[in-house]
Scaffold this motif. Structure first.
Motif, PDB file in Angstrom:
ATOM      1  N   PRO A  86     -11.702   5.363  -2.829  1.00 20.02           N
ATOM      2  CA  PRO A  86     -11.290   6.317  -1.791  1.00 20.02           C
ATOM      3  C   PRO A  86     -12.276   6.372  -0.628  1.00 20.02           C
ATOM      4  CG  PRO A  86     -11.113   7.284  -3.987  1.00 20.02           C
ATOM      5  CD  PRO A  86     -11.878   6.001  -4.136  1.00 20.02           C
TER       6      PRO A  86
ATOM      7  N   CYS B 161       2.437   1.567  -3.339  1.00 22.40           N
ATOM      8  CA  CYS B 161       1.416   1.935  -4.312  1.00 22.40           C
ATOM      9  C   CYS B 161       1.128   3.437  -4.262  1.00 22.40           C
ATOM     10  CB  CYS B 161       0.142   1.126  -4.068  1.00 22.40           C
ATOM     11  SG  CYS B 161      -1.214   1.540  -5.168  1.00 22.40           S
ATOM     12  N   ARG B 162       1.026   3.977  -3.073  1.00 19.29           N
ATOM     13  CA  ARG B 162       0.788   5.418  -2.936  1.00 19.29           C
ATOM     14  C   ARG B 162       1.937   6.222  -3.553  1.00 19.29           C
ATOM     15  NH1 ARG B 162      -3.404   6.643   0.562  1.00 19.29           N
ATOM     16  NH2 ARG B 162      -4.055   4.977   2.005  1.00 19.29           N
TER      17      ARG B 162
ATOM     18  N   ASN C 150     -11.443   5.176   5.369  1.00 21.59           N
ATOM     19  CA  ASN C 150     -10.177   4.672   4.817  1.00 21.59           C
ATOM     20  C   ASN C 150     -10.364   4.201   3.378  1.00 21.59           C
ATOM     21  OD1 ASN C 150      -8.614   4.876   7.320  1.00 21.59           O
ATOM     22  ND2 ASN C 150      -9.924   3.197   8.047  1.00 21.59           N
TER      23      ASN C 150
ATOM     24  N   VAL D 181       0.833  -1.201   0.000  1.00 22.71           N
ATOM     25  CA  VAL D 181       0.000   0.000   0.000  1.00 22.71           C
ATOM     26  C   VAL D 181       0.870   1.255   0.000  1.00 22.71           C
ATOM     27  CG1 VAL D 181      -1.672   1.354   1.305  1.00 22.71           C
ATOM     28  CG2 VAL D 181      -1.978  -1.110   1.080  1.00 22.71           C
ATOM     29  N   LYS D 182       1.908   1.253   0.830  1.00 19.59           N
ATOM     30  CA  LYS D 182       2.799   2.414   0.878  1.00 19.59           C
ATOM     31  C   LYS D 182       3.505   2.610  -0.456  1.00 19.59           C
ATOM     32  CE  LYS D 182       3.587   2.025   5.866  1.00 19.59           C
ATOM     33  NZ  LYS D 182       4.552   1.631   6.936  1.00 19.59           N
TER      34      LYS D 182
ATOM     35  N   PHE E  57      -7.794  -0.541  -1.237  1.00 22.59           N
ATOM     36  CA  PHE E  57      -6.810  -0.784  -2.289  1.00 22.59           C
ATOM     37  C   PHE E  57      -6.815  -2.259  -2.672  1.00 22.59           C
ATOM     38  CE2 PHE E  57      -5.454   3.212  -0.688  1.00 22.59           C
ATOM     39  CZ  PHE E  57      -4.616   3.811  -1.617  1.00 22.59           C
TER      40      PHE E  57
ATOM     41  N   LEU F 184       1.686   6.049  -7.357  1.00 20.25           N
ATOM     42  CA  LEU F 184       0.653   6.929  -7.894  1.00 20.25           C
ATOM     43  C   LEU F 184       1.106   8.394  -7.876  1.00 20.25           C
ATOM     44  CD1 LEU F 184      -2.507   5.266  -6.317  1.00 20.25           C
ATOM     45  CD2 LEU F 184      -1.825   5.246  -8.725  1.00 20.25           C
ATOM     46  N   GLN F 185       1.815   8.785  -6.846  1.00 24.88           N
ATOM     47  CA  GLN F 185       2.345  10.145  -6.806  1.00 24.88           C
ATOM     48  C   GLN F 185       3.338  10.380  -7.937  1.00 24.88           C
ATOM     49  OE1 GLN F 185       4.023  10.809  -2.916  1.00 24.88           O
ATOM     50  NE2 GLN F 185       2.070  10.523  -1.851  1.00 24.88           N
TER      51      GLN F 185
ATOM     52  N   ILE G  77      -9.030   1.216  -6.637  1.00 23.25           N
ATOM     53  CA  ILE G  77      -9.006   1.987  -5.402  1.00 23.25           C
ATOM     54  C   ILE G  77     -10.371   2.629  -5.201  1.00 23.25           C
ATOM     55  CG2 ILE G  77      -7.954   3.916  -4.163  1.00 23.25           C
ATOM     56  CD1 ILE G  77      -5.439   3.468  -5.827  1.00 23.25           C
TER      57      ILE G  77
END
Length: 286
Positions: free
Chosen positions: A98, A36-37, A207, A33-34, A210, A40-41, A96
């Motif tokens: 949100p 993946c974030r 939350n 998850v980390k 994902f 995406l950034q 995802i």
């Protein structure tokens, strides 16, 4: 090799899905998850085709976190238990939902958009929960046994914006009594047939949800038309598909070149598949 329990393999054949299957450890899921974030950034900052294809169809060709997941022994072993020892990754899809999102997906089948022959016996979609998936955060719902009916016509339920945003809907009545909620803990996965009718709901929680979906196929699958490519993860043959290579690091030069070519090739095929499907359906209505 870790073999999927016999009852799960049987459920996949009869019900069209099998879950839960233990895959990533909680620590691996949290790391994914980390990563993946961060991914995406990065793609958002770069823009262009990299951002356009950030969520589909070749995430694993440019990001090491997705590459690790598609090669994860627990996942590949589970897929081998269903499809046999010759395995390719055809695509990866990031789903995802949100926090506090009202988005949803109508009842549909994946197979009608993919342009693949042989998927009925030689393909599976693995839906990996990187976070917990619950009814409250809009997890998938399966229509048990719907894959046995083959693919069905799809259409938009109406012309209003909300229904269009929910996507095309299967043009047959789904009996809610056979619907099953796909509830998974982070790190677990579900496997479903590409003709399985499924939908998903809004996320009412604080939350984000994902999920990474991986389409595995065998060399018995062939594109309905045009060139396509896939990544060999077990076995020796890529069949009718051009071979792909694993990235050596995030967004390395060779990986980016391959990603752009593979994504454009896939988009062309999917566009043609949808166009041809629409033409066929229009002919059926005349």
């Amino acid at each position: 090799m870790t073999v999927v329990a016999a009852d799960l393999a049987e459920r996949f054949r009869t019900d069209g899905y099998a879950f839960p299957v233990d895959a990533l450890t909680p620590a691996e899921a949290d790391r994914a998850v980390k990563d993946c974030r961060m991914y995406l950034q990065t793609v958002s900052a770069v823009g262009g085709a990299l951002a356009r294809y950030a969520a589909f169809p070749k995430i694993h060709l440019v990001s090491m976190w997705a590459d690790r997941i598609v090669h994860h022994p627990a996942i590949v072993d589970a897929v081998e238990s269903l499809l046999g020892p010759e395995l390719l990754v055809w695509s990866t899809n990031l789903f995802i939902r949100p926090a506090h999102s009202g988005s949803s997906l109508a009842w549909h089948q994946d197979a009608v958009y993919l342009g693949l022959d042989g998927f009925q016996q030689h393909a599976v979609r693995v839906w990996v929960a990187l976070t917990d998936t619950t009814v409250a955060n809009g997890t998938m719902r399966y229509a048990r046994g719907s894959h046995l009916q083959g693919t069905s016509p799809h259409r938009f339920s109406s012309s209003n914006l909300e229904d269009i945003m929910r996507g095309e809907e299967i043009a047959v009545e789904i009996d809610e009594a056979i619907a099953v909620d796909v509830v998974l803990k982070a790190g677990q996965c579900s496997m479903h047939h590409l003709a399985m009718a499924h939908c998903s709901g809004p996320n009412h929680t604080g939350n984000g949800r994902f999920n990474l979906a991986i389409d595995y196929i065998t060399p018995q699958v062939v594109p309905t038309a045009g060139e396509d490519s896939a990544l060999l993860v077990r076995g020796e043959s890529t069949g009718a598909f051009l071979p792909e290579a694993r990235p050596v690091s995030d967004f390395d030069g060779a990986a980016l070149q391959q990603f752009y070519a593979a994504a454009a090739r896939r988009q062309k095929r999917i566009d043609e598949t949808i166009l041809n499907r629409g033409t066929t359906q229009n002919q059926d209505r005349t």
